[in-house]
Design a protein around this motif. Structure first.
Motif, PDB file in Angstrom:
ATOM      1  N   HIS A 187       0.841  -1.204   0.000  1.00 51.74           N
ATOM      2  CA  HIS A 187       0.000   0.000   0.000  1.00 51.74           C
ATOM      3  C   HIS A 187       0.878   1.256   0.000  1.00 51.74           C
ATOM      4  O   HIS A 187       0.567   2.245  -0.668  1.00 51.74           O
ATOM      5  N   TYR A 188       1.983   1.194   0.732  1.00 50.72           N
ATOM      6  CA  TYR A 188       2.942   2.307   0.698  1.00 50.72           C
ATOM      7  C   TYR A 188       3.513   2.434  -0.714  1.00 50.72           C
ATOM      8  O   TYR A 188       3.648   3.548  -1.252  1.00 50.72           O
ATOM      9  N   ALA A 189       3.818   1.293  -1.311  1.00 53.79           N
ATOM     10  CA  ALA A 189       4.434   1.295  -2.643  1.00 53.79           C
ATOM     11  C   ALA A 189       3.507   1.914  -3.690  1.00 53.79           C
ATOM     12  O   ALA A 189       3.944   2.660  -4.573  1.00 53.79           O
ATOM     13  N   TYR A 190       2.211   1.602  -3.592  1.00 52.50           N
ATOM     14  CA  TYR A 190       1.231   2.148  -4.545  1.00 52.50           C
ATOM     15  C   TYR A 190       1.229   3.682  -4.425  1.00 52.50           C
ATOM     16  O   TYR A 190       1.272   4.411  -5.429  1.00 52.50           O
ATOM     17  N   THR A 191       1.170   4.162  -3.172  1.00 54.25           N
ATOM     18  CA  THR A 191       1.151   5.618  -2.948  1.00 54.25           C
ATOM     19  C   THR A 191       2.419   6.248  -3.519  1.00 54.25           C
ATOM     20  O   THR A 191       2.360   7.296  -4.191  1.00 54.25           O
ATOM     21  N   GLU A 192       3.543   5.618  -3.253  1.00 55.70           N
ATOM     22  CA  GLU A 192       4.815   6.153  -3.735  1.00 55.70           C
ATOM     23  C   GLU A 192       4.834   6.219  -5.269  1.00 55.70           C
ATOM     24  O   GLU A 192       5.257   7.213  -5.856  1.00 55.70           O
ATOM     25  N   ALA A 240      10.031   6.734  13.615  1.00 60.83           N
ATOM     26  CA  ALA A 240      10.494   7.934  12.914  1.00 60.83           C
ATOM     27  C   ALA A 240      11.310   8.825  13.849  1.00 60.83           C
ATOM     28  O   ALA A 240      12.193   9.543  13.424  1.00 60.83           O
ATOM     29  N   TRP A 241      10.973   8.798  15.116  1.00 60.11           N
ATOM     30  CA  TRP A 241      11.794   9.485  16.109  1.00 60.11           C
ATOM     31  C   TRP A 241      12.109   8.460  17.194  1.00 60.11           C
ATOM     32  O   TRP A 241      11.468   7.414  17.272  1.00 60.11           O
ATOM     33  N   SER A 242      13.102   8.736  18.005  1.00 60.75           N
ATOM     34  CA  SER A 242      13.502   7.715  18.971  1.00 60.75           C
ATOM     35  C   SER A 242      13.539   8.300  20.376  1.00 60.75           C
ATOM     36  O   SER A 242      13.546   9.523  20.562  1.00 60.75           O
ATOM     37  N   TYR A 279       2.286  11.712   2.241  1.00 56.21           N
ATOM     38  CA  TYR A 279       3.548  11.272   1.619  1.00 56.21           C
ATOM     39  C   TYR A 279       4.311  12.493   1.108  1.00 56.21           C
ATOM     40  O   TYR A 279       5.519  12.631   1.347  1.00 56.21           O
ATOM     41  N   ALA A 280       3.590  13.390   0.428  1.00 55.38           N
ATOM     42  CA  ALA A 280       4.252  14.568  -0.138  1.00 55.38           C
ATOM     43  C   ALA A 280       4.719  15.518   0.962  1.00 55.38           C
ATOM     44  O   ALA A 280       5.787  16.127   0.861  1.00 55.38           O
ATOM     45  N   LEU A 281       3.905  15.631   2.029  1.00 57.34           N
ATOM     46  CA  LEU A 281       4.290  16.524   3.131  1.00 57.34           C
ATOM     47  C   LEU A 281       5.608  16.090   3.773  1.00 57.34           C
ATOM     48  O   LEU A 281       6.403  16.922   4.202  1.00 57.34           O
ATOM     49  N   ALA A 282       5.823  14.767   3.837  1.00 57.42           N
ATOM     50  CA  ALA A 282       7.054  14.257   4.460  1.00 57.42           C
ATOM     51  C   ALA A 282       8.066  13.842   3.408  1.00 57.42           C
ATOM     52  O   ALA A 282       8.939  13.018   3.668  1.00 57.42           O
ATOM     53  N   SER A 283       7.935  14.427   2.248  1.00 59.38           N
ATOM     54  CA  SER A 283       8.776  14.000   1.122  1.00 59.38           C
ATOM     55  C   SER A 283      10.262  14.187   1.405  1.00 59.38           C
ATOM     56  O   SER A 283      11.096  13.419   0.931  1.00 59.38           O
ATOM     57  N   GLY A 284      10.595  15.201   2.197  1.00 61.97           N
ATOM     58  CA  GLY A 284      12.008  15.452   2.480  1.00 61.97           C
ATOM     59  C   GLY A 284      12.591  14.561   3.560  1.00 61.97           C
ATOM     60  O   GLY A 284      13.806  14.587   3.799  1.00 61.97           O
ATOM     61  N   GLY A 285      11.746  13.761   4.213  1.00 63.40           N
ATOM     62  CA  GLY A 285      12.216  12.908   5.304  1.00 63.40           C
ATOM     63  C   GLY A 285      12.550  11.505   4.835  1.00 63.40           C
ATOM     64  O   GLY A 285      12.763  11.255   3.645  1.00 63.40           O
ATOM     65  N   ASP A 309       9.423   8.568   8.231  1.00 66.23           N
ATOM     66  CA  ASP A 309       8.699   9.831   8.407  1.00 66.23           C
ATOM     67  C   ASP A 309       7.415   9.817   7.575  1.00 66.23           C
ATOM     68  O   ASP A 309       6.344  10.205   8.050  1.00 66.23           O
ATOM     69  N   ARG A 310       7.563   9.386   6.328  1.00 68.17           N
ATOM     70  CA  ARG A 310       6.388   9.369   5.443  1.00 68.17           C
ATOM     71  C   ARG A 310       5.346   8.372   5.956  1.00 68.17           C
ATOM     72  O   ARG A 310       4.150   8.673   6.002  1.00 68.17           O
ATOM     73  N   LEU A 311       5.808   7.193   6.367  1.00 66.94           N
ATOM     74  CA  LEU A 311       4.874   6.179   6.853  1.00 66.94           C
ATOM     75  C   LEU A 311       4.149   6.657   8.116  1.00 66.94           C
ATOM     76  O   LEU A 311       2.950   6.407   8.285  1.00 66.94           O
ATOM     77  N   THR A 312       4.856   7.363   8.971  1.00 65.10           N
ATOM     78  CA  THR A 312       4.235   7.865  10.212  1.00 65.10           C
ATOM     79  C   THR A 312       3.094   8.828   9.896  1.00 65.10           C
ATOM     80  O   THR A 312       1.999   8.729  10.469  1.00 65.10           O
TER      81      THR A 312
END
Lengths: 505, 232
Positions: free
Chosen positions: A60-65, B202-204, A151-157, A161-164
């Motif tokens: 599901h993550y892969a599809y979004t990516e 994501a954070w620890s 996903y886009a909001l956390a694109s730089g992480g 980060d994106r999954l969270t």
């Protein structure tokens, strides 16, 4: 006071009421609190469960990516190829040793954490995957379009980060689901207002629901869309169908259909519900009775038709995605008799003369035990004694709910059309899941039975809890209703402990 | 205010009181059940060797030594758990030797503790004071029944990476679990569990477990508040 429109905040910049704000202001505060409890609980689950340990989360993550990277949904293919970035993350998280390895824990030591950070920070290409082509590539794109935002909001992480953030989005959908469950109960059971909270909180604290909603899986949006559909249909049965409500019903069904093929199982029940409402409003079977149902179904199918057109012209996918999915039955030639036998046994067990497809009684070990707890990749379960003990409160709740239904015989007869529609919704979804599992059985000799596939029916589960509270009688209803909520909370807490022990102890 | 309003208010008040009392009793029972559960002995693993048990890849009898190289045994480990299918005799004795670069680091000879379904717990004489990377050897001492056979449960592997039975390689690796020294309840193990929950996210740090706890408690508080107030 809850249930009363709050007018102060509903003016738009042009001076008129903003429809969204007006709609939000009409939400009863009790429904909002139940939704908040569901949101917070799903968020807790999203932290407790390690990354990618919710069923099918990697694909599901892969599809979004893929959707974000290529601007179009993936195309079905014979195998999944994850992006380098996601593969690095899975290696960093030691995904393979956790998958089905009940005895293996998550990352426990500082050196493992350092290695994980190094692999995550190394990144990797994000555009070289095929979007989970095999497992989800043929599925509709709505859930993934929604998940593209976090996903886009956390694109730089990092991937984590994106999954969270994506899990946070799913948790919000859990809140929406419980909100609609409450609203459904308010429309369907107007005479038992004290039980609406019982049903909604019973759903909010159902651990398998919270677990699924704490991960990235399109089921989360399907549950929300289905709960909205149940609410809108109940509202239409109670208050009548107008053009606005017909469009809303169509939008809810359309959202479900654009989320996951399983929503096709809701189509017959919705069509029958709309037809019955239309005929009831016109007092006869005449063409005008079909106008609003047709409007609703038109709205529902419009995005599907648009997706099919885009599949054929822009996205280079099969026009009907299901023909390229695991539901493709052209190569396996299912026999109707055997299929009916399988569908029956899928839930209830074999009758004399049937070829046995399952060991034991599926109702008990697949569905009830699965509901009690089947976490991670369905490998983390309670001890058999706990599963058996859970039968006692579940049976008591079922008996109390049946008692209420029997006591309400005359009122139920007046609503037999509505009950018929709910029954067809239930049977439609159950048959769809069972037939899909039969095709999987023929193709791969594997069953896909998981209780989460029946969670689009959570509004009816909530109704069952509400009816059970009422079944104890007027004097005892507050006590039994509260006890049901406490039981759900306890079930949820011990489920979290089970998962914590599995991954961290 | 008329009589019917008074009666309705009284009914609502009585209903709210019943809900509040039931909720208080229910949550107290839940807290007691949690306290009792967490007072039980915890598994207290320090690590595993990541092998997933899928096959029985060899069978051994008394007088056999099973060695596995390339194991990393964390500091604080006080016992090792292996699965030897068929190990039911309470009198079966085992030896355990940990070695690093050819030198024996720790050893013990004992009657192993049985933990059900062939799971054998072999304690070390002293807990490890540092991490050991090397070989784990388990010996089935010859004072058991000569006819006894123990099947080694683990995962298939190349011969080169496999377990050695009396020096001969076999195509599989035994699953090993390393257990912390001493006993203790889940309460005493909670800081370790919380520290582990703080990894792999994501954070620890400890805020991960604290946030999960706070979210769970807040969701319960919200639900409880809603149950008691009963507002529509």
């Amino acid at each position: 006071m809850a249930g009363r429109p709050r007018r102060a905040l509903t003016r738009s910049r042009w001076g008129g009421p903003s429809p969204l704000r007006a709609a939000l202001a009409r939400i009863p505060s009790a429904a909002a609190v139940c939704a908040l409890a569901a949101l917070l609980n799903a968020l807790a689950w999203s932290i407790v469960v390690p990354a990618f340990q919710v069923p099918d989360e990697p694909v599901h993550y892969a599809y979004t990516e893929y959707l974000v990277q290529h601007g179009k949904p993936p195309k079905a293919g014979p195998r999944d190829r994850l992006s380098s970035s996601e593969q690095h993350a899975l290696a960093a998280l030691r995904f393979r040793r956790l998958l089905f390895g009940v005895g293996n824990g998550a990352i426990w030591t500082a050196p493992e954490q350092t290695r994980m950070r190094a692999l995550l920070d190394a990144g990797g290409r994000r555009a070289d995957g095929n979007g989970g082509a095999y497992a989800t590539g043929s599925e509709p794109p709505l859930f993934y379009a929604l998940q593209a935002v976090p996903y886009a909001l956390a694109s730089g992480g990092t991937v984590l980060d994106r999954l969270t953030l994506m899990r946070l989005c799913s948790a919000l959908l859990a809140g929406a689901t419980v909100l609609f469950v409450f609203l459904f109960l308010r429309e369907a059971l107007p005479a038992v207002p004290e039980a609406w909270t019982v049903g909604a909180l019973g759903v909010a604290f159902a651990p398998m629901f919270a677990f699924m909603s704490g991960g990235v899986n399109s089921d989360a949006l399907l549950y929300a869309a289905s709960a909205a559909l149940f609410y809108l249909l109940a509202r239409a049965f109670r208050r009548g169908l107008d053009a606005r409500l017909a469009v809303a019903v169509g939008a809810a069904l359309g959202a479900a259909l654009m989320t996951k093929y399983n929503a096709l199982g809701l189509l017959p029940g919705t069509a029958i519900a709309l037809l019955l409402i239309g005929v009831h409003q016109q007092h006869a079977w005449r063409m005008r009775a079909l106008a609003l149902p047709a409007l609703a179904l038109g709205v529902a199918t419009a995005p599907v038709a648009l997706e099919m057109a885009l599949n054929a012209t822009v996205w280079d996918r099969p026009v009907v995605g299901a023909t390229a999915s695991g539901f493709d039955a052209t190569a396996v030639h299912p026999a109707i008799g055997e299929m009916l036998s399988y569908v029956w046994q899928f839930y209830l067990g074999p009758l004399p003369g049937m070829t046995r497809h399952f060991v034991g009684v599926p109702l008990r070990y697949l569905w009830i035990h699965g509901f009690v707890g089947s976490f991670g990749w369905a490998e983390t379960t309670f001890r058999p004694a706990v599963n058996d003990a859970a039968l006692v409160p579940l049976a008591a709740i079922a008996l109390l709910a049946v008692r209420t239904l029997i006591a309400s015989g005359r009122r139920l007869r007046a609503r037999r059309g509505e009950l018929l529609a709910y029954a067809v919704l239930v049977l439609g979804l159950m048959c769809f899941v069972a037939v899909a599992s039969y095709i999987s059985y023929l193709r791969y000799q594997a069953s896909i039975a998981q209780v989460r596939y029946l969670f689009p029916l959570l509004p009816l589960y909530g109704a069952g809890l509400a009816l059970a509270a009422r079944g104890a009688g007027r004097q005892l209803a507050p006590i039994v209703g509260t006890a049901i909520v406490v039981l759900a909370i306890a079930h949820n807490v011990f489920s979290q402990l089970l998962v914590i022990a599995r991954y961290y102890a | 205010m008329d009589a019917s309003t008074d009666t309705r208010d009284e009914l609502l008040h009585a209903s709210r009181r019943r809900r509040a009392v039931t909720l208080a009793v229910g949550l107290a029972l839940l807290a007691a059940a949690l306290a009792a559960t967490l007072s039980h002995a915890a598994k207290r693993r320090t690590a595993t060797n990541d092998v997933i048990t899928t096959v029985a890849f060899a069978a051994v009898g008394p007088g056999t030594t099973i060695c596995q190289r390339g194991e990393r045994i964390p500091s604080g480990t006080g016992a090792i758990r292996v699965t030897l299918e068929g190990a039911r005799g309470a009198a079966t004795r085992f030896s355990l030797t940990l070695s690093e670069r050819g030198a024996i680091v720790a050893s013990s000879r004992t009657v192993a503790g049985q933990e059900g379904a062939g799971i054998v717990r072999i304690p070390l004489a002293q807990p490890l004071r540092r991490e050991v990377t090397g070989s784990v050897c388990v010996g089935v001492l010859p004072d058991g029944s000569p006819a006894a056979q123990y099947r080694l449960l683990g995962a298939p592997s190349d011969l080169a990476d496999g377990t050695r039975v009396d020096g001969a390689p076999v195509a599989g690796r035994l699953r090993l679990e390393f257990l912390a020294a001493g006993g203790g309840s889940w309460w005493s193990f909670a800081p370790t569990v919380a520290r582990r929950m703080g990894l792999g996210h994501a954070w620890s740090g400890p805020t991960v477990a604290l946030l999960a706890l706070a979210l769970t408690l807040t969701s319960i508080a919200a639900g409880a508040w809603q149950v008691v107030r009963g507002e529509r």
